[in-house]
Design a protein around this motif. Structure first.
Motif, PDB file in Angstrom:
ATOM      1  N   ARG A 272     -27.837  11.236   7.274  1.00 38.40           N
ATOM      2  CA  ARG A 272     -29.037  11.773   7.925  1.00 38.40           C
ATOM      3  C   ARG A 272     -30.082  12.078   6.861  1.00 38.40           C
ATOM      4  N   TYR A 273     -31.316  11.713   7.174  1.00 39.25           N
ATOM      5  CA  TYR A 273     -32.449  12.019   6.303  1.00 39.25           C
ATOM      6  C   TYR A 273     -33.259  13.126   6.957  1.00 39.25           C
ATOM      7  N   ASP A 274     -33.571  14.180   6.178  1.00 39.13           N
ATOM      8  CA  ASP A 274     -34.398  15.284   6.665  1.00 39.13           C
ATOM      9  C   ASP A 274     -35.777  15.164   6.015  1.00 39.13           C
TER      10      ASP A 274
ATOM     11  N   THR B  59     -37.329  18.266   4.107  1.00 36.56           N
ATOM     12  CA  THR B  59     -36.834  18.659   2.787  1.00 36.56           C
ATOM     13  C   THR B  59     -36.637  17.476   1.852  1.00 36.56           C
TER      14      THR B  59
ATOM     15  N   ARG C 158     -34.165  15.617   1.825  1.00 38.17           N
ATOM     16  CA  ARG C 158     -32.744  15.528   1.499  1.00 38.17           C
ATOM     17  C   ARG C 158     -32.013  14.518   2.387  1.00 38.17           C
TER      18      ARG C 158
ATOM     19  N   ASP D 135     -33.931   8.384  11.294  1.00 40.99           N
ATOM     20  CA  ASP D 135     -33.473   9.312  10.262  1.00 40.99           C
ATOM     21  C   ASP D 135     -31.973   9.595  10.306  1.00 40.99           C
ATOM     22  N   ARG D 136     -31.227   8.778  11.059  1.00 36.21           N
ATOM     23  CA  ARG D 136     -29.778   8.986  11.139  1.00 36.21           C
ATOM     24  C   ARG D 136     -29.102   7.669  11.476  1.00 36.21           C
TER      25      ARG D 136
ATOM     26  N   TYR E 116     -28.152  13.636   3.793  1.00 41.16           N
ATOM     27  CA  TYR E 116     -26.855  14.249   4.031  1.00 41.16           C
ATOM     28  C   TYR E 116     -25.841  13.208   4.485  1.00 41.16           C
TER      29      TYR E 116
END
Length: 165
Positions: A120-122, A125, A127, A97-98, A129
């Protein structure tokens, strides 16, 4: 300044890799992030761009690098206006995720320090970033003299990095 000359040069600071955690004292610190979209597909697309110097190029910075994709040891000369800044990739982030990379300054750079470019993937959410982190201090007499201008320029370019993806 030629790319082929950079391999023999040492980094200009001892705290290599410090953008990955607590940043060292004695430097100006900067951490910024911005939402650039949603979804895993957006993350993968942005991650591929970051690793191909996309945050830099998208911000209007000229890039000459020894590799098409950032990898540990890649040498790069970034240019903004008349300024040429030699750097070397010191680590790569390759997590589910990063993703991203950090480069450090080499002799001939106006500043001394390190900068991280990442996405970065959250999953919570959905989202995505864009992230930039850096620690730096003036490395030349002329960058010290132009201190207020270089500080403003760094903030402007950082915002451009975050919008570049």
């Amino acid at each position: 300044m030629k790319l082929s000359d950079l391999a023999a040069l040492p980094l200009t600071y001892p705290e290599v890799g410090a953008t990955a955690g607590p940043m060292p004292a004695g430097y100006h610190h900067m951490r910024e992030s911005a939402v650039i979209g949603t979804g895993r597909a957006r993350f993968e697309q942005a991650a591929a761009e970051v690793m191909r110097w996309g945050m830099l190029r998208g911000a209007g910075v000229r890039v000459r690098a020894t590799t098409e994709v950032a990898e540990v040891g890649s040498e790069v000369i970034v240019g903004l206006g008349p300024v040429r800044a030699p750097c070397r990739v010191v680590y790569v982030v390759d997590e589910p995720d990063r993703r991203g990379f950090a480069y450090g300054t080499l002799p001939g750079h106006a500043e001394t320090g390190e900068e991280l470019f990442a996405v970065r993937y959250d999953p919570a959410t959905d989202r995505v970033y864009a992230e930039v982190a850096a620690f730096s201090r003036h490395g030349t007499w002329w960058s010290r003299l132009a201190g207020p201008v270089t500080s403003v320029l760094q903030r402007v370019v950082t915002r451009r990095y975050l919008r570049a993806l």
